[in-house]
Write an enzyme that holds these catalytic residues in place. Sequence first.
Site, short mmCIF file in Angstrom:
data_model
loop_
_atom_site.label_atom_id
_atom_site.label_comp_id
_atom_site.label_asym_id
_atom_site.label_seq_id
_atom_site.Cartn_x
_atom_site.Cartn_y
_atom_site.Cartn_z
N ASP A 1 68.90 0.99 -33.94
CA ASP A 1 70.30 0.55 -34.06
C ASP A 1 70.71 -0.08 -32.73
OD1 ASP A 1 72.97 0.21 -34.68
OD2 ASP A 1 73.48 2.34 -34.44
N SER B 1 80.51 4.02 -30.06
CA SER B 1 79.27 3.34 -30.45
C SER B 1 78.93 2.18 -29.54
CB SER B 1 79.39 2.81 -31.88
OG SER B 1 79.34 3.85 -32.80
N GLY B 2 77.65 2.04 -29.26
CA GLY B 2 77.17 0.94 -28.45
C GLY B 2 77.17 1.20 -26.96
N HIS C 1 74.96 -1.73 -35.33
CA HIS C 1 76.01 -1.57 -36.33
C HIS C 1 77.37 -2.05 -35.83
CE1 HIS C 1 76.89 2.45 -34.45
NE2 HIS C 1 78.11 2.19 -34.86
#
Length: 263
Positions: free
Chosen positions: A125, A218-219, A78
């Site tokens: 994801d 995120s990530g 994402h």
Amino acid sequence: MPFRSTGRRRAGLRTAAAVTAVLSAGALLATAGPAAAVKGGGPATTAARPYAMLIELDGSQFCGGTLVAPTKVLTAAHCVDNAGDVSALRVIGGRTRVAGTGGTVRRVASYRLDSRYTSPGYAYDAAVLTLDRPMPYRTIPVAGPRDAALVADGRKATALGWGRTGPGVSGTRLKQARLVLSPVADCQPYTEADTDPAAMLCGMPRPGTTDSICPGDSGGPLVSGGKVVGIVSAGNKYCDEQFPVSVFVRADSVAADLGIRTH
């Protein structure tokens, strides 16, 4: 209304769809997104964690990533999806502070999303960025099928990120939080409906703490036993004490699809 975001939305570009959900065990509302630093936890440095990569979009901190090979950075799908123009992303290694000027900057030559990822889903994801030139930093191995003990319920693992540190408080430096891996059901609804619990990990605060992943993380990596075992996917939307839930994609569930070697 919980949702996944990138902390900052780029005008005119596609963003992740809103996701409405009520978490079990106390009706926890949570979200994921790239932002500025882990809530709670403590300071970390890129000297001690050289594989931690800061990802910028148009000069602003956007996501985190993990250097798994000199030109390969594991991150969340994402993050790529929300970036729109992936060529505008910059991957920075060796920079502990967001406002710093040191470290090494690389462009993204190409990328690959897990073929099973469906926005705004949580399972799979994952993405890998291929850099235009190698990074001069130590990489970290990716956990494989024989590393089940590293992701067993009750085991402690460390999450890293530059995301928010509290409600409305942007992070200024790399931080780390020690979380307890828990049954995936504890992180519902991210582990039901259109998701695959076997491909996810749930991280909860240690007793007496409220540590969690926040928007902007995120990530980033989840590390256990000297290997990256997870990728930050979703977390504490409000970055407060009420909703300390952190959701990760299992690295061993996406490595083959992304062409990443496990160890």
